[in-house]
Design a protein around this motif. Structure first.
Motif, mmCIF file in Angstrom:
data_model
loop_
_atom_site.group_PDB
_atom_site.id
_atom_site.type_symbol
_atom_site.label_atom_id
_atom_site.label_comp_id
_atom_site.label_asym_id
_atom_site.label_seq_id
_atom_site.Cartn_x
_atom_site.Cartn_y
_atom_site.Cartn_z
ATOM 1 N N GLU A 177 7.407 -2.647 12.425
ATOM 2 C CA GLU A 177 7.368 -2.455 13.877
ATOM 3 C C GLU A 177 6.425 -3.468 14.531
ATOM 4 O OE1 GLU A 177 8.618 -0.432 17.369
ATOM 5 O OE2 GLU A 177 9.339 -0.306 15.301
ATOM 6 N N LEU A 178 5.264 -3.688 13.916
ATOM 7 C CA LEU A 178 4.311 -4.656 14.453
ATOM 8 C C LEU A 178 4.914 -6.060 14.490
ATOM 9 C CD1 LEU A 178 1.055 -3.468 12.641
ATOM 10 C CD2 LEU A 178 1.331 -3.641 15.127
ATOM 11 N N ILE A 179 5.620 -6.441 13.439
ATOM 12 C CA ILE A 179 6.236 -7.766 13.381
ATOM 13 C C ILE A 179 7.298 -7.912 14.472
ATOM 14 C CG2 ILE A 179 7.705 -9.277 11.987
ATOM 15 C CD1 ILE A 179 6.226 -8.157 9.514
ATOM 16 N N CYS A 180 8.138 -6.898 14.630
ATOM 17 C CA CYS A 180 9.187 -6.960 15.660
ATOM 18 C C CYS A 180 8.583 -7.069 17.056
ATOM 19 C CB CYS A 180 10.080 -5.720 15.568
ATOM 20 S SG CYS A 180 11.180 -5.720 14.139
ATOM 21 N N GLU A 181 7.550 -6.270 17.307
ATOM 22 C CA GLU A 181 6.900 -6.296 18.624
ATOM 23 C C GLU A 181 6.190 -7.627 18.857
ATOM 24 O OE1 GLU A 181 7.027 -4.147 21.066
ATOM 25 O OE2 GLU A 181 8.202 -2.615 20.032
ATOM 26 N N VAL A 227 0.818 -1.228 0.000
ATOM 27 C CA VAL A 227 0.000 0.000 0.000
ATOM 28 C C VAL A 227 0.842 1.263 0.000
ATOM 29 C CG1 VAL A 227 -1.662 1.341 1.353
ATOM 30 C CG2 VAL A 227 -2.038 -1.097 0.996
ATOM 31 N N SER A 228 1.845 1.358 0.888
ATOM 32 C CA SER A 228 2.668 2.575 0.964
ATOM 33 C C SER A 228 3.900 2.318 1.822
ATOM 34 C CB SER A 228 1.866 3.744 1.561
ATOM 35 O OG SER A 228 1.624 3.547 2.939
ATOM 36 N N GLU A 229 4.885 3.211 1.713
ATOM 37 C CA GLU A 229 6.081 3.118 2.550
ATOM 38 C C GLU A 229 5.718 3.309 4.018
ATOM 39 O OE1 GLU A 229 9.777 2.344 3.720
ATOM 40 O OE2 GLU A 229 9.126 2.227 1.622
ATOM 41 N N ASN A 230 4.778 4.206 4.291
ATOM 42 C CA ASN A 230 4.315 4.409 5.669
ATOM 43 C C ASN A 230 3.830 3.102 6.276
ATOM 44 O OD1 ASN A 230 4.763 7.115 5.467
ATOM 45 N ND2 ASN A 230 2.650 7.757 5.731
ATOM 46 N N VAL A 231 2.983 2.401 5.529
ATOM 47 C CA VAL A 231 2.406 1.146 6.024
ATOM 48 C C VAL A 231 3.500 0.107 6.234
ATOM 49 C CG1 VAL A 231 0.887 -0.786 5.425
ATOM 50 C CG2 VAL A 231 0.124 1.562 5.056
ATOM 51 N N SER A 259 10.990 -10.674 1.641
ATOM 52 C CA SER A 259 12.083 -11.562 2.044
ATOM 53 C C SER A 259 12.771 -11.028 3.299
ATOM 54 C CB SER A 259 13.103 -11.708 0.914
ATOM 55 O OG SER A 259 12.501 -12.257 -0.242
ATOM 56 N N GLU A 260 12.873 -9.706 3.401
ATOM 57 C CA GLU A 260 13.498 -9.087 4.578
ATOM 58 C C GLU A 260 12.716 -9.395 5.854
ATOM 59 O OE1 GLU A 260 14.088 -4.616 6.491
ATOM 60 O OE2 GLU A 260 13.666 -4.830 4.353
ATOM 61 N N ILE A 261 11.393 -9.262 5.801
ATOM 62 C CA ILE A 261 10.599 -9.452 7.011
ATOM 63 C C ILE A 261 10.269 -10.923 7.277
ATOM 64 C CG2 ILE A 261 9.577 -7.153 6.900
ATOM 65 C CD1 ILE A 261 7.037 -8.378 5.785
ATOM 66 N N ALA A 262 10.477 -11.781 6.271
ATOM 67 C CA ALA A 262 10.086 -13.190 6.391
ATOM 68 C C ALA A 262 10.842 -13.919 7.492
ATOM 69 C CB ALA A 262 10.298 -13.902 5.063
ATOM 70 N N THR A 263 12.014 -13.434 7.848
ATOM 71 C CA THR A 263 12.817 -14.119 8.867
ATOM 72 C C THR A 263 12.143 -14.105 10.236
ATOM 73 O OG1 THR A 263 14.057 -12.057 9.191
ATOM 74 C CG2 THR A 263 15.012 -13.692 7.709
ATOM 75 N N ASN A 264 11.181 -13.209 10.435
ATOM 76 C CA ASN A 264 10.456 -13.150 11.704
ATOM 77 C C ASN A 264 9.060 -13.775 11.623
ATOM 78 O OD1 ASN A 264 12.385 -11.896 13.376
ATOM 79 N ND2 ASN A 264 11.900 -9.894 12.509
ATOM 80 N N VAL A 265 8.745 -14.384 10.485
ATOM 81 C CA VAL A 265 7.418 -14.961 10.266
ATOM 82 C C VAL A 265 7.458 -16.462 10.544
ATOM 83 C CG1 VAL A 265 5.714 -15.491 8.468
ATOM 84 C CG2 VAL A 265 6.706 -13.193 8.624
#
Length: 333
Positions: A150-154, A140-144, A183-189
């Motif tokens: 942040e939500l994933i890390c928390e 959707v956007s860079e903001n999102v 791929s960057e965020i997948a490591t926390n999924v």
């Protein structure tokens, strides 16, 4: 008790009536939906405490939207009021030899303008046991994307199960951008739905071709992705439609090995939301400790049932889905 939170944009869909085209039709049906909104609605119908984190304007139309999901049993307390525009899109239903069509109108929506300062991450995630998002949300956007990271890390820090549905939309972002970010965020999924867009190796920027792939090719890709990102499970669906609008649905799961689901066929009334029904079916099954084989069969049953229901989501019982999948599983075991 399970508490499910999804992060995504609530949308309004406009569709010409009776399989018409934009040009021939001057009467539009409209539906409230969005991938994550569809998932929380189905999970609510199955008895899961379901919440959605989103953003919409504060106007009379959006009060109706919020009221609709409340009526479906979805907790909307985490829907933030800001901005002036509701995300929407236009869709022609495909039929026979004519393909479906989608036109997005989501730029500058309230959801696209979300910022980290809008969210109290402690209260948002309090008591949550499962957090879910889609690749559509990330597009959707860079903001999102910053909020999502942040939500994933928390969520990871709190030991919350995290799932993502890769869901690539070429009209929203490019393949390289999508693959790099997801791929960057997948490591926390923990759990992944789909095998694209995500990198199976450092320079993997070509989309996997379903049409030219064997079951062995699919298994090898699922195994490679699961091992690279240390997912607990990864899922992949296959579907076919013929010119008589008959739909065939089938799925795979990979954990210690490849699991192959039943195949279900039905006359298709509404394709939109069937993939979300599959995801919701899998999430519910895993929450209820189904085996992985039972879970993919239940997911295919949910997806197939949704194809027969007009609108963007369905609100049905566990028994309804099991009867479709012909499953002999003790309810609430």
């Amino acid at each position: 008790m399970d508490k499910f939170l999804a992060f995504g944009e609530i949308l309004i869909r406009f569709t010409p009536k009776e399989n018409n085209t934009y040009f021939n039709g001057n009467i539009m049906e409209y539906y409230y939906g969005g991938s994550e909104a569809n998932i929380v609605t189905m999970l609510s119908g199955l008895g899961i405490d379901s919440h959605i984190l989103s953003a919409i304007p504060d106007n009379d139309l959006c009060k109706d939207v919020e009221g609709y999901f409340k009526g479906m049993g979805v907790n909307t307390e985490k829907v933030i009021k800001k901005g002036e525009k509701m995300g929407m899109y236009f869709s022609e239903r495909g039929t026979g030899i004519r393909a479906s069509s989608v036109i997005y109108d989501r730029k500058h929506s309230s959801f696209s303008q979300l910022e980290k300062k809008d969210i109290d991450f402690n209260s948002i995630l309090e008591g949550v046991t499962w957090f879910h998002f889609s690749g559509i949300t990330a597009a959707v956007s860079e903001n999102v994307r910053e909020v999502l990271k942040e939500l994933i890390c928390e969520a990871k820090a709190r030991g919350i199960t995290i799932s993502m549905d890769l869901n690539y939309r070429s009209k929203m972002w490019g393949v390289k951008e999508a693959k790099d970010f997801l791929s960057e965020i997948a490591t926390n999924v923990d759990i992944c739905f789909g095998i694209e867009p995500i990198k199976a190796s450092e320079n993997d920027y070509d989309l996997f071709s379903r049409e030219k792939s064997s079951i062995q090719d699919i298994e090898e890709r699922m195994k490679a992705i699961k091992e690279l990102y240390d997912f607990k499970y990864i899922f992949h669906t296959e579907r076919e439609n013929d010119t008589q609008d008959n739909n065939s649905y089938h799925a795979y799961a990979y954990s210690d090995k490849l699991y192959d689901s039943i195949t279900l066929k039905t006359r298709m009334i509404e394709r939109i939301g069937s993939g979300d029904a599959f995801v919701a079916g899998i999430i519910y099954s895993l929450m209820k400790k189904y085996s992985l084989q039972e879970a993919i069969n239940f997911g295919v049953g949910a997806a197939t049932l949704k194809c027969t229901i007009k609108g963007d989501q369905m609100h049905v019982s566990e028994e309804n889905i099991k009867s479709i999948a012909d499953m002999k599983i003790e309810i609430n075991r």
